[in-house]
Design a protein around this motif. Structure first.
Motif, PDB file in Angstrom:
ATOM      1  N   SER A  97      26.035 -39.994  51.106  1.00  0.00           N
ATOM      2  CA  SER A  97      26.038 -41.488  51.449  1.00  0.00           C
ATOM      3  C   SER A  97      25.991 -42.158  50.014  1.00  0.00           C
ATOM      4  N   SER A  98      24.765 -42.162  49.439  1.00  0.00           N
ATOM      5  CA  SER A  98      24.604 -42.883  48.376  1.00  0.00           C
ATOM      6  C   SER A  98      25.731 -42.791  47.270  1.00  0.00           C
ATOM      7  N   ILE A  99      26.092 -41.665  47.203  1.00  0.00           N
ATOM      8  CA  ILE A  99      27.162 -41.113  46.133  1.00  0.00           C
ATOM      9  C   ILE A  99      28.313 -41.899  46.568  1.00  0.00           C
ATOM     10  N   ASP A 100      28.710 -41.737  47.875  1.00  0.00           N
ATOM     11  CA  ASP A 100      29.946 -42.387  48.298  1.00  0.00           C
ATOM     12  C   ASP A 100      29.850 -43.878  48.248  1.00  0.00           C
ATOM     13  N   SER A 101      28.848 -44.375  48.078  1.00  0.00           N
ATOM     14  CA  SER A 101      28.867 -45.939  47.862  1.00  0.00           C
ATOM     15  C   SER A 101      28.870 -46.460  46.414  1.00  0.00           C
ATOM     16  N   LYS A 102      28.293 -45.633  45.824  1.00  0.00           N
ATOM     17  CA  LYS A 102      28.293 -45.739  44.324  1.00  0.00           C
ATOM     18  C   LYS A 102      29.926 -45.731  43.575  1.00  0.00           C
ATOM     19  N   ILE A 103      30.479 -44.477  44.088  1.00  0.00           N
ATOM     20  CA  ILE A 103      31.469 -44.227  43.662  1.00  0.00           C
ATOM     21  C   ILE A 103      32.791 -45.389  44.134  1.00  0.00           C
ATOM     22  N   CYS A 104      32.435 -45.632  45.358  1.00  0.00           N
ATOM     23  CA  CYS A 104      33.503 -46.800  46.067  1.00  0.00           C
ATOM     24  C   CYS A 104      33.485 -47.991  45.269  1.00  0.00           C
ATOM     25  N   ARG A 105      32.209 -48.569  45.217  1.00  0.00           N
ATOM     26  CA  ARG A 105      31.993 -49.566  44.534  1.00  0.00           C
ATOM     27  C   ARG A 105      32.201 -49.678  42.933  1.00  0.00           C
ATOM     28  N   GLY A 106      32.141 -48.451  42.200  1.00  0.00           N
ATOM     29  CA  GLY A 106      32.227 -48.176  40.969  1.00  0.00           C
ATOM     30  C   GLY A 106      31.194 -48.772  40.168  1.00  0.00           C
ATOM     31  N   THR A 107      29.826 -49.041  40.960  1.00  0.00           N
ATOM     32  CA  THR A 107      28.745 -49.433  40.485  1.00  0.00           C
ATOM     33  C   THR A 107      27.789 -48.547  40.205  1.00  0.00           C
ATOM     34  N   PHE A 108      27.530 -48.006  39.122  1.00  0.00           N
ATOM     35  CA  PHE A 108      26.501 -46.701  38.893  1.00  0.00           C
ATOM     36  C   PHE A 108      26.195 -47.069  37.564  1.00  0.00           C
ATOM     37  N   SER A 109      25.255 -46.412  37.153  1.00  0.00           N
ATOM     38  CA  SER A 109      24.597 -46.517  35.799  1.00  0.00           C
ATOM     39  C   SER A 109      25.043 -45.386  34.953  1.00  0.00           C
ATOM     40  N   ALA A 110      24.907 -45.594  33.754  1.00  0.00           N
ATOM     41  CA  ALA A 110      25.497 -44.408  32.707  1.00  0.00           C
ATOM     42  C   ALA A 110      24.770 -43.196  32.838  1.00  0.00           C
ATOM     43  N   SER A 111      23.601 -43.376  33.230  1.00  0.00           N
ATOM     44  CA  SER A 111      22.732 -42.062  33.452  1.00  0.00           C
ATOM     45  C   SER A 111      23.311 -40.955  34.536  1.00  0.00           C
ATOM     46  N   PHE A 112      23.719 -41.833  35.512  1.00  0.00           N
ATOM     47  CA  PHE A 112      24.328 -41.447  37.085  1.00  0.00           C
ATOM     48  C   PHE A 112      25.784 -40.677  36.331  1.00  0.00           C
ATOM     49  N   PHE A 113      26.321 -41.659  35.741  1.00  0.00           N
ATOM     50  CA  PHE A 113      27.415 -40.813  35.133  1.00  0.00           C
ATOM     51  C   PHE A 113      27.585 -39.751  34.483  1.00  0.00           C
ATOM     52  N   LEU A 114      26.639 -39.753  33.338  1.00  0.00           N
ATOM     53  CA  LEU A 114      26.414 -38.436  32.542  1.00  0.00           C
ATOM     54  C   LEU A 114      25.769 -37.474  33.352  1.00  0.00           C
ATOM     55  N   GLN A 115      24.997 -37.666  34.264  1.00  0.00           N
ATOM     56  CA  GLN A 115      24.547 -36.571  35.225  1.00  0.00           C
ATOM     57  C   GLN A 115      25.722 -35.836  36.092  1.00  0.00           C
ATOM     58  N   CYS A 116      26.448 -36.872  36.634  1.00  0.00           N
ATOM     59  CA  CYS A 116      27.525 -36.016  37.357  1.00  0.00           C
ATOM     60  C   CYS A 116      28.344 -35.312  36.542  1.00  0.00           C
ATOM     61  N   LEU A 117      28.883 -35.716  35.527  1.00  0.00           N
ATOM     62  CA  LEU A 117      29.829 -35.191  34.514  1.00  0.00           C
ATOM     63  C   LEU A 117      29.164 -33.887  34.101  1.00  0.00           C
ATOM     64  N   THR A 118      27.816 -33.760  33.665  1.00  0.00           N
ATOM     65  CA  THR A 118      27.031 -32.647  33.375  1.00  0.00           C
ATOM     66  C   THR A 118      27.080 -31.321  34.408  1.00  0.00           C
ATOM     67  N   VAL A 119      27.013 -32.017  35.688  1.00  0.00           N
ATOM     68  CA  VAL A 119      26.631 -30.866  36.688  1.00  0.00           C
ATOM     69  C   VAL A 119      28.139 -30.460  37.126  1.00  0.00           C
ATOM     70  N   ILE A 120      29.148 -30.979  37.077  1.00  0.00           N
ATOM     71  CA  ILE A 120      30.371 -30.599  37.328  1.00  0.00           C
ATOM     72  C   ILE A 120      31.091 -29.792  36.165  1.00  0.00           C
ATOM     73  N   GLY A 121      30.184 -29.694  34.994  1.00  0.00           N
ATOM     74  CA  GLY A 121      30.718 -29.034  34.096  1.00  0.00           C
ATOM     75  C   GLY A 121      31.784 -29.673  33.016  1.00  0.00           C
ATOM     76  N   CYS A 122      31.858 -30.825  33.014  1.00  0.00           N
ATOM     77  CA  CYS A 122      32.725 -31.594  32.203  1.00  0.00           C
ATOM     78  C   CYS A 122      32.178 -31.965  30.746  1.00  0.00           C
ATOM     79  N   GLU A 123      32.530 -31.334  29.668  1.00  0.00           N
ATOM     80  CA  GLU A 123      32.097 -31.566  28.341  1.00  0.00           C
ATOM     81  C   GLU A 123      32.772 -32.447  27.592  1.00  0.00           C
ATOM     82  N   LYS A 124      34.150 -32.841  28.116  1.00  0.00           N
ATOM     83  CA  LYS A 124      34.691 -33.668  27.174  1.00  0.00           C
ATOM     84  C   LYS A 124      35.620 -34.660  27.964  1.00  0.00           C
ATOM     85  N   ILE A 125      35.876 -35.809  27.815  1.00  0.00           N
ATOM     86  CA  ILE A 125      36.511 -36.777  28.510  1.00  0.00           C
ATOM     87  C   ILE A 125      37.363 -37.507  27.576  1.00  0.00           C
ATOM     88  N   GLU A 126      38.760 -37.871  27.843  1.00  0.00           N
ATOM     89  CA  GLU A 126      39.638 -38.633  27.120  1.00  0.00           C
ATOM     90  C   GLU A 126      40.191 -39.606  28.084  1.00  0.00           C
TER      91      GLU A 126
END
Length: 91
Positions: A40-69
């Motif tokens: 639920s908290s993830i749903d809310s953060k993503i729906c609003r688009g309001t999350f910290s850079a730390s949360f963003f990096l944590q998410c990208l790390t755990v899903i295995g994203c090493e590079k974005i363009e």
């Protein structure tokens, strides 16, 4: 919603979709590295688009994203990550 919130939201969501990872899966992956978030908290953060850079990096790390363009064309956001790459899903 602000332009930047929308941009962050779309980038994170697109990376989750590319890998077939749901928000519930993301909560479980984050828990494995000691981050306590509920679906639920993830749903809310993503729906609003309001999350910290730390949360963003944590998410990208755990899903295995090493590079974005991030590329913009005529005010329409086009996002691609690791083009032509094979994704290793973390379980």
């Amino acid at each position: 919603m602000s332009y930047w919130n929308d941009k962050a939201k779309r980038l994170l969501k697109s990376e989750l979709v590319r890998r077939g990872i749901s928000n519930a899966d993301l909560a479980n992956l984050l828990e494995q590295i000691g981050i306590e978030e509920t679906k639920s908290s993830i749903d809310s953060k993503i729906c609003r688009g309001t999350f910290s850079a730390s949360f963003f990096l944590q998410c990208l790390t755990v899903i295995g994203c090493e590079k974005i363009e991030i590329v913009e064309y005529e005010n329409q956001l086009s996002i691609a990550a690791e083009p032509q790459a094979e994704y290793n899903l973390k379980k």
